[in-house]
Design an enzyme around this catalytic site. Sequence first.
Site, short mmCIF file in Angstrom:
data_model
loop_
_atom_site.label_atom_id
_atom_site.label_comp_id
_atom_site.label_asym_id
_atom_site.label_seq_id
_atom_site.Cartn_x
_atom_site.Cartn_y
_atom_site.Cartn_z
N ARG A 169 137.53 64.24 -12.31
CA ARG A 169 136.61 64.89 -13.27
C ARG A 169 137.37 65.95 -14.09
O ARG A 169 138.10 66.77 -13.55
CB ARG A 169 135.46 65.53 -12.51
CG ARG A 169 134.39 66.21 -13.40
CD ARG A 169 134.67 67.68 -13.61
NE ARG A 169 133.60 68.35 -14.35
CZ ARG A 169 133.67 69.60 -14.77
NH1 ARG A 169 134.74 70.32 -14.51
NH2 ARG A 169 132.69 70.15 -15.43
N VAL A 170 137.17 65.90 -15.39
CA VAL A 170 137.75 66.91 -16.28
C VAL A 170 136.59 67.57 -17.04
O VAL A 170 135.70 66.87 -17.53
CB VAL A 170 138.75 66.26 -17.27
CG1 VAL A 170 139.16 67.23 -18.35
CG2 VAL A 170 139.98 65.74 -16.52
N GLY A 171 136.61 68.88 -17.10
CA GLY A 171 135.54 69.60 -17.80
C GLY A 171 135.90 69.91 -19.25
O GLY A 171 136.76 69.26 -19.85
N ASP A 172 135.26 70.92 -19.76
CA ASP A 172 135.47 71.31 -21.16
C ASP A 172 136.74 72.14 -21.36
O ASP A 172 137.29 72.18 -22.47
CB ASP A 172 134.29 72.16 -21.65
CG ASP A 172 134.18 73.45 -20.82
OD1 ASP A 172 134.18 73.35 -19.57
OD2 ASP A 172 134.12 74.54 -21.41
N THR A 179 135.99 80.57 -14.48
CA THR A 179 136.93 80.07 -15.49
C THR A 179 137.30 81.23 -16.40
O THR A 179 136.42 82.01 -16.77
CB THR A 179 136.26 78.99 -16.36
OG1 THR A 179 136.16 77.81 -15.58
CG2 THR A 179 137.06 78.67 -17.62
N THR A 198 132.54 79.17 -20.82
CA THR A 198 132.58 79.05 -19.36
C THR A 198 131.25 78.45 -18.93
O THR A 198 130.26 78.53 -19.65
CB THR A 198 132.80 80.44 -18.73
OG1 THR A 198 132.83 80.30 -17.31
CG2 THR A 198 131.71 81.42 -19.10
N GLY A 199 131.25 77.83 -17.76
CA GLY A 199 130.01 77.23 -17.29
C GLY A 199 130.14 75.72 -17.13
O GLY A 199 131.24 75.19 -17.01
N GLY A 208 130.83 72.44 -17.87
CA GLY A 208 131.63 71.90 -18.96
C GLY A 208 131.02 70.71 -19.68
O GLY A 208 131.22 70.54 -20.88
#
Length: 332
Positions: free
Chosen positions: A222-225, A194, A245-246, A248
């Site tokens: 799915r949605v991350g940070d 990311t 990053t990482g 989320g």
Amino acid sequence: MNSKRQFLRQSITAVLAVGASTLTAKVLAQKQVVNKSIKSLNSQLKPIVVSTWQHGIAANKAAWQVLAEHGKAIDAVEAGVRIPEADPNVMTVGYGGYPDREGNVTLDACIMDENQNCGAVAFLQHIKHPISVARLVMDNTPHVMLVGEGALQFAKSQGFIEENLLTPQAKKAWQDWLVESKYAPVINIENHDTIGMLALDSNGDLSGACTTSGAAFKMSGRVGDSPIIGAGLYVDNEVGAATATGMGELMIKTVGCHLVVEMMRQGMTPTQACKAAVERIAHKLGDYKQFQVGFLALSKSGEYGSYCIQPGFNYAVTSKAGSKLLDSASIL
Ligand code: SD4
């Protein structure tokens, strides 16, 4: 009051007034010297751009072209992160990103400027540059975030073209994954990329951008940070900016980037603030050792720093002094 005493009092008052004004002038002069040296120190530190991971070097180069011409930080970060978005060899951003478990490439991105304006897209498909769609959500709509089909329709209305983002390389990786179909979202230990980017322009303004294809082979939807303001990115032009990053989910649970900026507001350096946010994750979330999270921060004065869970997170820094890739300190 006799005239002798009056004369004495007037004389003392006059002497004190002269003394006070000399002192005031001296203090003011000293203050000007200090301000001047702070200003010249700051102008040495700006413009500056920092971004996550090794591909940040190429991304920073594009951002630097904007910053070096006295362009705005917001334009620099958009131009910068478009580089990995278009690069098929960067497997977790934009074109060429790993798909979800259904084989669909779904993208998340957000952008934030020096005036607290922000724009985001999530679960966006078929558009190579989600960051530019996020920018137009910010510039051309009264909203902050558009998702899925709505984000796609908006992108098309703004002239973006639908493309197939699944490269043969990413398709192969997905097909290999399908053999076992084991859902183990341990990102950044083997599979990281990311891009989060923060810039301070020559005017002293901060902006940030973050864009990703998210966790490889994630659940559909799915949605991350990364598209969530406060979790994957936060900018406060009075204080500083942070990106992440990482994994989320860990950033969302702790509103990580907002936390980093608030820690800087309390007086922490960027590195101390990133460390405090990683420690918060470690303190609150028992399973943190299974995951990677890396925070990167840039202060209003151009100081930068980072901290992560697992060793291995690095970030790129570009300024007048050139570009370098630095390893982040980690909690483990
Ligand atoms: C996410 N934070 O979707 C992103 C993934 C990531 O390096 O940063 N990978 O959770």
